[in-house]
Design a protein around this motif. Structure first.
Motif, PDB file in Angstrom:
ATOM      1  N   GLY A 187      22.864   7.115 -38.944  1.00 21.52           N
ATOM      2  CA  GLY A 187      22.271   6.230 -37.947  1.00 21.52           C
ATOM      3  C   GLY A 187      23.081   4.985 -37.673  1.00 21.52           C
ATOM      4  O   GLY A 187      22.757   4.217 -36.755  1.00 21.52           O
ATOM      5  N   GLY A 188      24.132   4.757 -38.419  1.00 22.30           N
ATOM      6  CA  GLY A 188      24.949   3.562 -38.233  1.00 22.30           C
ATOM      7  C   GLY A 188      25.921   3.717 -37.077  1.00 22.30           C
ATOM      8  O   GLY A 188      26.550   4.767 -36.908  1.00 22.30           O
ATOM      9  N   ILE A 189      26.063   2.666 -36.267  1.00 18.92           N
ATOM     10  CA  ILE A 189      27.026   2.674 -35.164  1.00 18.92           C
ATOM     11  C   ILE A 189      28.408   2.380 -35.723  1.00 18.92           C
ATOM     12  O   ILE A 189      28.617   1.382 -36.421  1.00 18.92           O
ATOM     13  N   LEU A 190      29.376   3.238 -35.403  1.00 22.57           N
ATOM     14  CA  LEU A 190      30.688   3.202 -36.039  1.00 22.57           C
ATOM     15  C   LEU A 190      31.745   2.450 -35.234  1.00 22.57           C
ATOM     16  O   LEU A 190      32.796   2.098 -35.780  1.00 22.57           O
ATOM     17  N   LEU A 197      26.000  -1.036 -23.179  1.00 27.40           N
ATOM     18  CA  LEU A 197      26.521  -1.977 -24.165  1.00 27.40           C
ATOM     19  C   LEU A 197      26.836  -3.340 -23.553  1.00 27.40           C
ATOM     20  O   LEU A 197      26.759  -4.361 -24.241  1.00 27.40           O
ATOM     21  N   ARG A 198      27.184  -3.379 -22.277  1.00 32.14           N
ATOM     22  CA  ARG A 198      27.449  -4.670 -21.635  1.00 32.14           C
ATOM     23  C   ARG A 198      26.191  -5.527 -21.588  1.00 32.14           C
ATOM     24  O   ARG A 198      26.254  -6.751 -21.676  1.00 32.14           O
ATOM     25  N   GLU A 208      26.342  -4.503 -31.965  1.00 34.08           N
ATOM     26  CA  GLU A 208      27.559  -4.585 -32.749  1.00 34.08           C
ATOM     27  C   GLU A 208      27.758  -3.340 -33.618  1.00 34.08           C
ATOM     28  O   GLU A 208      26.805  -2.633 -33.952  1.00 34.08           O
ATOM     29  N   LYS A 209      29.016  -3.114 -33.979  1.00 28.10           N
ATOM     30  CA  LYS A 209      29.336  -2.085 -34.968  1.00 28.10           C
ATOM     31  C   LYS A 209      28.560  -2.381 -36.250  1.00 28.10           C
ATOM     32  O   LYS A 209      28.445  -3.542 -36.669  1.00 28.10           O
ATOM     33  N   GLY A 210      28.007  -1.348 -36.861  1.00 33.15           N
ATOM     34  CA  GLY A 210      27.215  -1.498 -38.065  1.00 33.15           C
ATOM     35  C   GLY A 210      25.728  -1.552 -37.835  1.00 33.15           C
ATOM     36  O   GLY A 210      24.937  -1.379 -38.767  1.00 33.15           O
TER      37      GLY A 210
END
Length: 311
Positions: A264-267, A299-300, A305-307
């Motif tokens: 589930g974490g954004i990489l 995302l804009r 954020e990553k994580g």
């Protein structure tokens, strides 16, 4: 040879077949469809089905019974003296008296390679299971659930990123031409039927809301199939924190990707998400109350954020 046809269908998927039968010159004695349903923001407006709207455009008689189990309804059906009934995603059980009424029986257009995926949601289930192909079939209806002998088949490859919506649109067009071909063969007494195989039977149960939430602990292939198999409706979803608030995020498109991390974490900054093994990159998403948006556009506005963890 033109046939006298009763058409039975309800959603958008059924409309091309109804239109194609009319254009082929068959006589459509009546169209059966589900009754108008409550719609609108307050649920106060009754909205006719897509099939009803198309039938009325074509100037055809429309019937919207809530059941076909009653003697009077069955007699009214039989009084149409049809050669054949064509059923495509109608949504009501057809009792034996209905199945036996048309002179040549009832033909069903079904969106799977029977006996795989009998039942209500064959398109979604085929993608969710990771099937590489599916198809349209014309079968003769029996009292059992999609158990009748098959007359015609047209196979369709399922591309790796194809969504249920894209497959739906392709199959409904192919189903229309296949049914018209079947009626042409039936009209000259050349339509032959082959019993279904007794092995490989699976059931495509109706999609339940309880299974739409994404489980990021599953392997990436299963997560990807889950997302595309439920797109665009009802839609796979997860939750994410945006600006200090937890929001529901509908996931409309994804693709398999490389990456390792906590499930589930954004990489990265491309919405690549770690799964139980492997990763998927989200391609198109939709915020609650918003419109579908490409990942970069989302995302804009969301500043994730990553994580960040999706749950």
């Amino acid at each position: 040879m033109p046939l006298r046809v009763i058409f039975m269908g309800t959603p958008d998927f059924s409309v091309p077949t109804l239109r194609a039968i009319a254009e082929a010159g068959h006589e459509i004695a009546a169209v059966y469809t589900q009754p108008p349903r409550a719609a609108g923001r307050r649920g106060l407006e009754l909205t006719p089905s897509p099939v009803q709207r198309e039938a009325e455009r074509l100037g055809l008689e429309v019937r919207t019974p809530t059941s076909l189990k009653g003697v009077a309804e069955q007699a009214a059906f039989a009084a149409l003296q049809a050669d054949v009934a064509v059923v495509v995603a109608y949504g009501l059980l057809l009792p034996k008296a209905i199945l036996d009424a048309p002179r040549l029986g009832c033909l069903n257009g079904h969106a799977s390679l029977l006996p795989r995926w009998r039942g209500a949601a064959p398109i979604q289930r085929a993608i969710m299971a990771g099937d590489a192909e599916t198809g349209m079939m014309v079968m003769k209806m029996e009292e059992g659930l999609d158990t009748g002998p098959v007359a015609m088949v047209e196979k369709v490859a399922i591309a790796p990123d194809m969504t249920a919506g894209e497959l739906h649109d392709r199959l409904m067009v192919q189903g229309a031409s296949l049914m018209v071909e079947a009626l042409a063969q039936l009209g000259i007494n050349c339509l032959t039927f082959t019993p279904q195989a007794t092995e490989g039977v699976t059931y495509a149960r109706k999609i339940d809301k309880s299974e739409t939430r994404v489980d990021w602990t599953r392997p990436s292939g299963e997560v990807h199939n889950h997302i595309r198999g439920l797109s665009p409706f009802p839609g796979a979803w997860c939750e994410v924190e945006i600006g200090g608030r937890t929001e529901r995020l509908k996931l409309l498109r994804s693709t398999l990707s490389d990456g390792v991390g906590e499930s589930g974490g954004i990489l990265d900054d491309r919405l690549t998400v770690a799964c139980g093994s492997g990763a998927v990159r989200l391609v198109e998403v939709q915020r609650a109350g918003g419109k579908p948006a490409a990942a970069q556009e989302f995302l804009r506005g969301a500043k994730i954020e990553k994580g960040t963890k999706l749950t």
